[in-house]
Design a protein around this motif. Structure first.
Motif, PDB file in Angstrom:
ATOM      1  N   ILE A 107       4.388   3.185  -7.142  1.00  0.00           N
ATOM      2  CA  ILE A 107       3.641   2.476  -6.097  1.00  0.00           C
ATOM      3  C   ILE A 107       3.130   1.166  -6.672  1.00  0.00           C
ATOM      4  N   SER A 108       3.367   0.092  -5.932  1.00  0.00           N
ATOM      5  CA  SER A 108       2.933  -1.237  -6.379  1.00  0.00           C
ATOM      6  C   SER A 108       2.132  -1.926  -5.271  1.00  0.00           C
ATOM      7  N   ASP A 109       1.417  -2.967  -5.659  1.00  0.00           N
ATOM      8  CA  ASP A 109       0.672  -3.821  -4.712  1.00  0.00           C
ATOM      9  C   ASP A 109      -0.304  -3.025  -3.851  1.00  0.00           C
ATOM     10  N   LEU A 110      -0.941  -2.018  -4.453  1.00  0.00           N
ATOM     11  CA  LEU A 110      -1.890  -1.184  -3.695  1.00  0.00           C
ATOM     12  C   LEU A 110      -3.225  -1.928  -3.596  1.00  0.00           C
ATOM     13  N   ASN A 111      -3.623  -2.243  -2.364  1.00  0.00           N
ATOM     14  CA  ASN A 111      -4.841  -3.022  -2.141  1.00  0.00           C
ATOM     15  C   ASN A 111      -5.666  -2.422  -1.008  1.00  0.00           C
ATOM     16  N   TYR A 112      -6.992  -2.568  -1.134  1.00  0.00           N
ATOM     17  CA  TYR A 112      -7.882  -2.160  -0.057  1.00  0.00           C
ATOM     18  C   TYR A 112      -7.862  -3.201   1.061  1.00  0.00           C
TER      19      TYR A 112
END
Length: 427
Positions: A107-112
């Motif tokens: 998983i990449s670019d995980l942002n709130y």
């Protein structure tokens, strides 16, 4: 071997549909397989291939004898031949794939987001990959290993000249899958020499997600024209080195000579040398001498022929020719803009390099040349998966959608969005 037998009399279309159905079922099992299980299968395949070296060479001799009877030239027979060393290299290739990081599930670019949810992207397998290739039976092993590690089932259709060799390798691969507890249908080799099987494979749009052709222009052109399935491919390797006004002469000679002469028959070999007019009289004589020492025939424009006496005159066709031989087109151009225009007009969007010490020009070249690999002060021969740190590759893509450049494990996956919440609802 669970594939179409060469002596089967019946509807090849139906056989291929059944192979596609089994591959789709196997792909679902592979998609959830843990990394350790996939690696165990790869290592098991390597052990089995080494243990069966004598049997593999016996089957390979059948292909070599048939090839000689059918008039295959020495170069093709050499590409086809198994030796103990080549069998060991195939086994080692599988071990190297096992040692690579597994891209599946990352998983990449995980942002709130302001709502409180987290949004990212996860790598997942493509599903089922059909690979159509010629000559070298080692492709059977490379393709099977890369597809397995990336969680994809595959249907492999090798050339008729390697029929027995590919069948023997397929047995090793399937036994390795069975040993690891994975479905043997994860790797299926089409065991018929009937060309109708290729057309049938290209129509399996309900069970095959992507087609990868590996071979000559004729094969790739046919696949591109007939396939109902997306294709990852490159047709030509018309690669350039541009020697800029700001080039270091020693670097220019070293890079250009290596790009052309390190190997002649590869898709990332330089086929056209472009030299800026401002340095042509200073650098071209050195390059001319270096290529003459290597036995390379030069075909030049009027300006380059005025500097290098005795070279052949280039035709319009030479600017877009993939020689795959000790022949090189040479053109003097009016600086960076003309070089970029020439490459984007005549090139094949594969690999192109600039030699310069001017940072601004280097950045423009990187940005404006429309190719899958663009380089500064480096030989085009670096454009492959191993040199890029990707491990083995399944091929080079000059397309712009999905994969571009060397296609390794990551290129055999795609991305989907994932959302993480804790009872979140949209207001």
């Amino acid at each position: 071997m669970n594939a179409v037998a060469d002596n089967v009399v019946g509807d090849i279309e139906l056989h291929m549909v059944e192979m596609g159905r089994r591959a789709r079922a196997a792909s679902r099992a592979l998609a959830r397989a843990e990394t350790g299980v996939k690696d165990a299968a790869l290592l098991g395949m390597a052990e089995i291939i080494e243990a069966r070296a004598a049997a593999l060479m016996a089957e390979n001799r059948k292909d070599l004898e048939a090839g000689q009877q059918n008039g295959l030239d020495d170069a093709l027979l050499d590409r086809l031949a198994f030796t103990p060393e080549r069998i060991a290299v195939m086994a080692e290739g599988l071990r190297q794939i096992a040692a690579l990081a597994d891209p599946v599930g990352a998983i990449s670019d995980l942002n709130y987001r302001p709502s409180g949810i987290q949004v990212g992207r996860m790598r997942v397998p493509l599903g089922v990959i059909g690979i159509i290739y010629e000559s070298r039976p080692n492709v059977t092993v490379d393709a099977a290993g890369l597809c397995l590690k990336s969680g994809n089932a595959c249907i492999l259709r090798g050339g008729s000249e390697a029929f027995h060799s590919n069948g023997a390798l397929a047995d090793c691969i399937r036994d390795g899958l069975e040993r690891a507890g994975l479905p043997m249908d994860a790797v299926q080799v089409v065991a018929t020499t009937d060309r109708a099987a290729v057309g049938a494979l290209l129509r399996l749009k309900d069970s095959v997600d992507v087609i990868v052709p590996r071979g000559g222009k004729g094969l790739i052109a046919r696949v591109s024209e007939e396939s109902l399935i997306p294709v990852i491919k490159h047709l030509d390797g018309v690669c350039h080195v541009y020697v800029d006004d700001g080039a270091d002469p020693d670097k220019a000679v070293r890079v250009a000579v290596n790009a052309k002469t390190q190997r002649y028959g590869t898709c990332n070999t330089m086929e056209t040398l472009l030299v800026s007019r401002g340095v042509a009289e200073r650098i071209l004589p050195r390059l001319g001498d270096a290529f003459a020492d290597k036995g390379v025939e030069l075909r030049g424009c009027e300006a380059s022929r005025a500097i290098l006496s005795g070279i052949k005159e280039a035709t319009e066709q030479d600017w877009s020719e993939e020689y795959l031989a000790p022949v090189l087109a040479v053109r003097v151009v009016d600086g960076l803009d003309a070089a970029i225009e020439h490459i984007n007009t005549y090139g094949s969007h594969h690999t192109d390099s600039i030699v310069t010490e001017d940072y601004t020009r280097a950045r423009r070249f990187l940005r404006e040349v429309d190719s899958s690999s663009v380089m500064v002060n480096a030989s085009t021969r670096f454009a492959d998966g191993f040199e890029y740190g990707l491990g083995a590759e399944i091929g080079i893509s000059t397309d712009k959608l999905h994969a571009r450049g060397p296609v390794g494990l990551e290129g055999l996956t795609t991305l989907k969005y994932v959302v993480l919440g804790d009872g979140h609802v949209r207001g």
